[in-house]
Motif scaffolding. Sequence first.
Motif, PDB file in Angstrom:
ATOM      1  N   VAL A 103       0.875  -1.167   0.000  1.00 53.98           N
ATOM      2  CA  VAL A 103       0.000   0.000   0.000  1.00 53.98           C
ATOM      3  C   VAL A 103       0.912   1.217   0.000  1.00 53.98           C
ATOM      4  O   VAL A 103       1.930   1.230   0.705  1.00 53.98           O
ATOM      5  CB  VAL A 103      -0.903   0.026   1.253  1.00 53.98           C
ATOM      6  N   ASN A 104       0.585   2.225  -0.776  1.00 52.53           N
ATOM      7  CA  ASN A 104       1.389   3.441  -0.798  1.00 52.53           C
ATOM      8  C   ASN A 104       1.140   4.207   0.499  1.00 52.53           C
ATOM      9  O   ASN A 104       0.167   4.958   0.624  1.00 52.53           O
ATOM     10  CB  ASN A 104       1.027   4.299  -2.010  1.00 52.53           C
ATOM     11  N   GLN A 105       2.002   3.981   1.485  1.00 54.54           N
ATOM     12  CA  GLN A 105       1.812   4.563   2.814  1.00 54.54           C
ATOM     13  C   GLN A 105       1.859   6.091   2.781  1.00 54.54           C
ATOM     14  O   GLN A 105       1.131   6.762   3.526  1.00 54.54           O
ATOM     15  CB  GLN A 105       2.874   4.017   3.776  1.00 54.54           C
ATOM     16  N   TYR A 106       2.690   6.631   1.922  1.00 56.07           N
ATOM     17  CA  TYR A 106       2.786   8.088   1.794  1.00 56.07           C
ATOM     18  C   TYR A 106       1.456   8.673   1.335  1.00 56.07           C
ATOM     19  O   TYR A 106       0.922   9.614   1.945  1.00 56.07           O
ATOM     20  CB  TYR A 106       3.904   8.437   0.808  1.00 56.07           C
ATOM     21  N   GLU A 107       0.886   8.114   0.283  1.00 61.47           N
ATOM     22  CA  GLU A 107      -0.369   8.627  -0.255  1.00 61.47           C
ATOM     23  C   GLU A 107      -1.537   8.349   0.697  1.00 61.47           C
ATOM     24  O   GLU A 107      -2.459   9.165   0.811  1.00 61.47           O
ATOM     25  CB  GLU A 107      -0.648   8.012  -1.631  1.00 61.47           C
ATOM     26  N   ALA A 108      -1.511   7.207   1.367  1.00 66.83           N
ATOM     27  CA  ALA A 108      -2.592   6.881   2.307  1.00 66.83           C
ATOM     28  C   ALA A 108      -2.619   7.878   3.463  1.00 66.83           C
ATOM     29  O   ALA A 108      -3.688   8.377   3.853  1.00 66.83           O
ATOM     30  CB  ALA A 108      -2.411   5.457   2.830  1.00 66.83           C
ATOM     31  N   PHE A 109      -1.446   8.177   4.017  1.00 72.37           N
ATOM     32  CA  PHE A 109      -1.369   9.130   5.117  1.00 72.37           C
ATOM     33  C   PHE A 109      -1.727  10.539   4.647  1.00 72.37           C
ATOM     34  O   PHE A 109      -2.439  11.288   5.320  1.00 72.37           O
ATOM     35  CB  PHE A 109       0.036   9.103   5.719  1.00 72.37           C
ATOM     36  N   LYS A 110      -1.261  10.869   3.452  1.00 69.81           N
ATOM     37  CA  LYS A 110      -1.547  12.191   2.891  1.00 69.81           C
ATOM     38  C   LYS A 110      -3.043  12.368   2.670  1.00 69.81           C
ATOM     39  O   LYS A 110      -3.592  13.458   2.855  1.00 69.81           O
ATOM     40  CB  LYS A 110      -0.787  12.368   1.575  1.00 69.81           C
ATOM     41  N   SER A 111      -3.734  11.288   2.289  1.00 67.04           N
ATOM     42  CA  SER A 111      -5.183  11.380   2.075  1.00 67.04           C
ATOM     43  C   SER A 111      -5.904  11.698   3.383  1.00 67.04           C
ATOM     44  O   SER A 111      -6.883  12.463   3.394  1.00 67.04           O
ATOM     45  CB  SER A 111      -5.721  10.087   1.470  1.00 67.04           C
ATOM     46  N   ALA A 112      -5.429  11.111   4.488  1.00 61.25           N
ATOM     47  CA  ALA A 112      -6.037  11.397   5.797  1.00 61.25           C
ATOM     48  C   ALA A 112      -5.786  12.855   6.192  1.00 61.25           C
ATOM     49  O   ALA A 112      -6.686  13.544   6.686  1.00 61.25           O
ATOM     50  CB  ALA A 112      -5.460  10.453   6.855  1.00 61.25           C
ATOM     51  N   LEU A 113      -4.571  13.338   5.967  1.00 64.48           N
ATOM     52  CA  LEU A 113      -4.251  14.729   6.285  1.00 64.48           C
ATOM     53  C   LEU A 113      -5.064  15.704   5.425  1.00 64.48           C
ATOM     54  O   LEU A 113      -5.575  16.717   5.915  1.00 64.48           O
ATOM     55  CB  LEU A 113      -2.758  14.985   6.077  1.00 64.48           C
ATOM     56  N   SER A 114      -5.183  15.381   4.140  1.00 62.08           N
ATOM     57  CA  SER A 114      -5.928  16.243   3.226  1.00 62.08           C
ATOM     58  C   SER A 114      -7.394  16.317   3.619  1.00 62.08           C
ATOM     59  O   SER A 114      -8.024  17.384   3.549  1.00 62.08           O
ATOM     60  CB  SER A 114      -5.794  15.740   1.787  1.00 62.08           C
ATOM     61  N   GLU A 130      -9.402  19.688   4.671  1.00 60.29           N
ATOM     62  CA  GLU A 130     -10.677  20.090   4.071  1.00 60.29           C
ATOM     63  C   GLU A 130     -11.728  20.383   5.143  1.00 60.29           C
ATOM     64  O   GLU A 130     -12.630  21.205   4.929  1.00 60.29           O
ATOM     65  CB  GLU A 130     -11.183  18.990   3.137  1.00 60.29           C
ATOM     66  N   LYS A 131     -11.599  19.698   6.282  1.00 61.94           N
ATOM     67  CA  LYS A 131     -12.517  19.922   7.399  1.00 61.94           C
ATOM     68  C   LYS A 131     -12.054  21.090   8.280  1.00 61.94           C
ATOM     69  O   LYS A 131     -12.552  21.274   9.392  1.00 61.94           O
ATOM     70  CB  LYS A 131     -12.611  18.651   8.254  1.00 61.94           C
ATOM     71  N   GLU A 132     -11.070  21.847   7.749  1.00 62.71           N
ATOM     72  CA  GLU A 132     -10.546  23.049   8.401  1.00 62.71           C
ATOM     73  C   GLU A 132      -9.814  22.754   9.709  1.00 62.71           C
ATOM     74  O   GLU A 132      -9.799  23.577  10.631  1.00 62.71           O
ATOM     75  CB  GLU A 132     -11.662  24.078   8.617  1.00 62.71           C
ATOM     76  N   LYS A 133      -9.198  21.577   9.778  1.00 66.02           N
ATOM     77  CA  LYS A 133      -8.323  21.252  10.901  1.00 66.02           C
ATOM     78  C   LYS A 133      -6.912  21.696  10.538  1.00 66.02           C
ATOM     79  O   LYS A 133      -6.365  21.301   9.505  1.00 66.02           O
ATOM     80  CB  LYS A 133      -8.349  19.748  11.193  1.00 66.02           C
ATOM     81  N   LYS A 134      -6.323  22.525  11.389  1.00 68.53           N
ATOM     82  CA  LYS A 134      -4.996  23.074  11.089  1.00 68.53           C
ATOM     83  C   LYS A 134      -3.909  22.554  12.010  1.00 68.53           C
ATOM     84  O   LYS A 134      -2.729  22.555  11.659  1.00 68.53           O
ATOM     85  CB  LYS A 134      -5.043  24.601  11.165  1.00 68.53           C
ATOM     86  N   ASN A 135      -4.284  22.139  13.199  1.00 66.77           N
ATOM     87  CA  ASN A 135      -3.307  21.652  14.181  1.00 66.77           C
ATOM     88  C   ASN A 135      -3.463  20.139  14.306  1.00 66.77           C
ATOM     89  O   ASN A 135      -4.318  19.653  15.041  1.00 66.77           O
ATOM     90  CB  ASN A 135      -3.534  22.325  15.533  1.00 66.77           C
TER      91      ASN A 135
END
Length: 315
Positions: free
Chosen positions: A156-167, A171-176
């Motif tokens: 599994v592309n761990q980089y892209e999977a983690f990035k998808s969670a951060l993105s 989008e939900k306006e979480k900054k911290n």
Amino acid sequence: MGNIHDIARLAGVSATTVSRVLNGHPYVSDEKRAAVLNAADQLRYEKNINAVHLARGKTETIGVILPFVSHPYFGTILGGIAAAAEKSGYKLMIVQTNYHTAQEIEAMDMLKLKQVDGLIITSRECPIELVEDYSEYGRIVLCEALSRDFLSSVFVNQYEAFKSALSFLKEKEKKNIGYTVLRMEGKSSISRKKAYEELFGELRSHWVFDQALTIEDGTRIAGEWASLTDQPDAMVITNDFVAAGFLLECRRLGFSVPGDVSVVGFDNHSISGALNMTTVELPLQQLGEIAFEQVISSETSHKEVPFQLVERGSV
């Protein structure tokens, strides 16, 4: 327990005839076959399975190297390997290493000593160059994103999977946003840091919590999070069990999820559904099945399995 020569003497036939009978070859008379089988029974003969494997040039056994047998992440991969192995008539030899290089080398020696036909390495600590050296003794499959000439891989592309969670959190306006890792210097941890810095810039080191493996670790990390004066308002957590421990402890301490802190887990284990928790689904069963097919194949291949974010009520 007798050997084939003892059986031959008792049955009054040649050792060659005994060998033919015991290995199921035709062109032996019914009378001689019955005499050999009767003598073998009297002598309580059992085949030397190691000798049989040596003669055949294969053991029909695959070695599986994993750091933790009981952890759900590796257990699910193992389940996929085991299901595929059973269908193909193979057995598994499982080695737990706890990320100790010496134990990984000892496990790879099984391939060198012809105790297994191939190896599946679900996660490793030892250098990739050393793994490549062992590939001359047989098939090796890695459950990580590597493209090498003599090693197959499924990942599994761990980089892209983690990035998808951060993105998603962005989008939900979480900054911290904070997150957890198992090992600070692990390959997945390095990928996570890279993805974080790409989206949010410089990382606050005290927002990264390590040694995250179990529900109990999630409970501990929730306490560490609660003690911070600058608490992250969202957490991306190593796996659903750690996330479950974190979520439940936060609520016990009087915090609201997702009011005070949003939570995203990984794996989409059934516990995430029970807790209505957002998670990144990793198809680990499928990954294990593919790893097995690769290890019994004669061709080297590199395959990526997809992930998807499952949105629930923790964000």
